[in-house]
Design a protein around this motif. Sequence first.
Motif, mmCIF file in Angstrom:
data_model
loop_
_atom_site.group_PDB
_atom_site.id
_atom_site.type_symbol
_atom_site.label_atom_id
_atom_site.label_comp_id
_atom_site.label_asym_id
_atom_site.label_seq_id
_atom_site.Cartn_x
_atom_site.Cartn_y
_atom_site.Cartn_z
ATOM 1 N N LEU A 1 -12.186 3.751 -4.573
ATOM 2 C CA LEU A 1 -12.969 4.657 -5.116
ATOM 3 C C LEU A 1 -12.387 4.960 -6.702
ATOM 4 C CD1 LEU A 1 -13.195 7.275 -2.378
ATOM 5 C CD2 LEU A 1 -14.996 5.762 -3.314
ATOM 6 N N ASP A 2 -11.072 4.654 -6.954
ATOM 7 C CA ASP A 2 -10.691 4.857 -8.335
ATOM 8 C C ASP A 2 -10.975 3.894 -9.551
ATOM 9 O OD1 ASP A 2 -9.703 7.434 -7.519
ATOM 10 O OD2 ASP A 2 -7.740 6.700 -6.870
ATOM 11 N N GLY B 1 -16.348 2.275 -5.751
ATOM 12 C CA GLY B 1 -15.762 2.789 -7.255
ATOM 13 C C GLY B 1 -16.496 2.899 -8.243
ATOM 14 N N ALA B 2 -17.388 1.575 -8.308
ATOM 15 C CA ALA B 2 -18.396 1.198 -9.270
ATOM 16 C C ALA B 2 -19.618 2.486 -9.109
ATOM 17 C CB ALA B 2 -18.928 -0.157 -9.251
ATOM 18 N N GLU B 3 -19.774 2.610 -7.862
ATOM 19 C CA GLU B 3 -20.962 3.690 -7.686
ATOM 20 C C GLU B 3 -20.767 4.964 -8.200
ATOM 21 O OE1 GLU B 3 -23.835 4.952 -4.260
ATOM 22 O OE2 GLU B 3 -22.906 3.456 -4.088
ATOM 23 N N ARG B 4 -19.218 5.374 -7.853
ATOM 24 C CA ARG B 4 -18.866 6.513 -7.968
ATOM 25 C C ARG B 4 -18.612 6.924 -9.437
ATOM 26 N NH1 ARG B 4 -14.198 9.662 -9.308
ATOM 27 N NH2 ARG B 4 -12.919 7.592 -9.485
ATOM 28 N N ILE B 5 -18.264 5.794 -10.374
ATOM 29 C CA ILE B 5 -17.619 5.956 -11.824
ATOM 30 C C ILE B 5 -19.018 5.845 -12.587
ATOM 31 C CG2 ILE B 5 -16.521 4.797 -13.780
ATOM 32 C CD1 ILE B 5 -14.272 4.190 -11.693
ATOM 33 N N LYS B 6 -19.751 4.901 -12.259
ATOM 34 C CA LYS B 6 -20.971 4.547 -13.009
ATOM 35 C C LYS B 6 -22.299 5.116 -12.518
ATOM 36 C CE LYS B 6 -18.946 0.201 -14.678
ATOM 37 N NZ LYS B 6 -18.868 0.499 -16.280
ATOM 38 N N ARG C 1 -11.642 1.353 -15.233
ATOM 39 C CA ARG C 1 -11.130 2.804 -14.748
ATOM 40 C C ARG C 1 -11.526 3.721 -15.625
ATOM 41 N NH1 ARG C 1 -5.074 4.191 -13.295
ATOM 42 N NH2 ARG C 1 -5.431 6.409 -12.124
ATOM 43 N N ASP C 2 -12.035 4.758 -15.283
ATOM 44 C CA ASP C 2 -12.484 6.201 -15.883
ATOM 45 C C ASP C 2 -11.248 6.751 -16.489
ATOM 46 O OD1 ASP C 2 -13.322 8.514 -17.152
ATOM 47 O OD2 ASP C 2 -14.733 8.874 -15.293
#
Length: 558
Positions: free
Chosen positions: A223-224, A242-247, A324-325
Amino acid sequence: MPRPALRPGIAIRPRPATPRRRISEPDSATPPGPVTVPSPAASAGFAVSRGLRHAEAWPYVRSCGMPDPLSAGQEPPAYASYDPRDLRLLVDKVIDYAIFMLDPTGRVVSWNAGAERIAGYAAEEIIGRHFSVFYLPEDTAEGRPGRELEVAVAEGRVEDEGWRVRKDGTRFWANSVITALYDADGTLRGFGEVVRDATERRMAEQALRESEERFRLLVHGVLDYAIFMLDPTGRVVSWNAGAERIKGYAAEEIIGRHFSVFYPPEDKAAGKPNRELRTATAEGRLEDEGWRVRKDGTRFWANVVITALFDEDGTLRGFGKVTRDMTERRTVERALDERGRLVAHLVRAQELERRRIAWDVHDDTIQSMVAVGMRLQLLASRLPAEHAAPVTRLDEAVAAAIGRLRDLTFRLRPPGIDQNGLVEGLTSYLDEITPGAGLAYTLQHHLDREPPRETAITVFRICQEALANVQKHAQAQSVAVSLTSVDHGVLVRVSDDGIGIGEAADGVTRPGHFGLIEMRERAETAGGWWGVRRRPGGGTSVEFWLPALRYGEEDPLP
């Protein structure tokens, strides 16, 4: 040279080509998938296993894709005159394949060394027994052995993979090819079977599948980090959680779209996305930090690594991208940077104020008290002895006060670090204070470079306070100072061989220890830490660390 005619007897005639399939389900009308064609050498083994002569065997061998050396107009090669017994010897000695014959009912009629090694039966133990003995009980109960023979009769051959049973009851994963054998009249004479133990290959394939599945679960579960793939043109072909959560994009929304959608308009206009792909292709990878855009249009600060993915032939297959955010980290870093600048301004202001106070004390207070002392001395010299003594004592008190004020101005004045550096400034200070205190000193340093000015001044001031405590309270004979570059900062130790700090004297909770409190506050304000402890062999050790990060250059102190 005319081709010799086939002699009467057993001949091998392939059936007309039909779609090949595996046998794994009772319903033979719905085969599970395509069939792998065995190697010509393996197929030719069926003919050899019966000891057939060249003229009898080559029609079958030719159907397997091997060239016929006795084509019209060609001289037969040397091996065409081999004795059939030599060919039979070849089959019998093969140990990597079980090559054997079955009669039309499925009973074993020949056996080679490879069959004995793989299945565990000696020839005298297995010949005459039905080949279903090699199958699992559940497969035998379902009629799988008989069904494979039926398919081989109908289609000419059948290939299958599955579990088989050795003589000792252990199982092995087998690749099996059964070929129906017909004589010249089209009468079924039996079957040739070639079996290879594929257990190790299956275990390797299974381990690879499990490893790939674990990796897939790992990538999709992270997720990170946004971990996804691009095709050679830059279009998204995979997407993780993780891509879905960040972007902010779901997989079905982004797969197939060009990855430039993540870049701000000004970067897209400048051609940055494609430029990064070209750099990754040329250099193997690219790392970048910058602003990226989420689905909702908001921006985040991203650390991006793009890796070019090539196959074994060196063909570019696409790119792996890990994002990474870093927005929160960047915010913290900027806050720390600002804090560092404020600390630098504070240190500079303190040093300027110290210099002003030192000048005022020296030019005003000390000079006035020196004048008072001179008048007292003059007065004492003119008074009778009985009246001169009190005046002399007063003069001595004034002289003592002047001495203390001079010590104060010495401690307040700038250490000369701007001109000479931290090590030289500490050395000069130690040279001035240790003789009067009866102390021997050592100064060791292992600095990678000169610390920033504000760091050096803070180190000097804390060392100054620590050395003052040694002079006043330690009753020490020697003091050691060490400076070391550690973790992008300066680690300092000031150790003495005196009586040692009391067990309860931590310098924080006890009133009156303002020097210790000042040292701790200086270190923590600068972003470092400070501590004091009793040394095992006696004495006290003050230890502190300060970051040595440069927050911008300023003019040196005037």
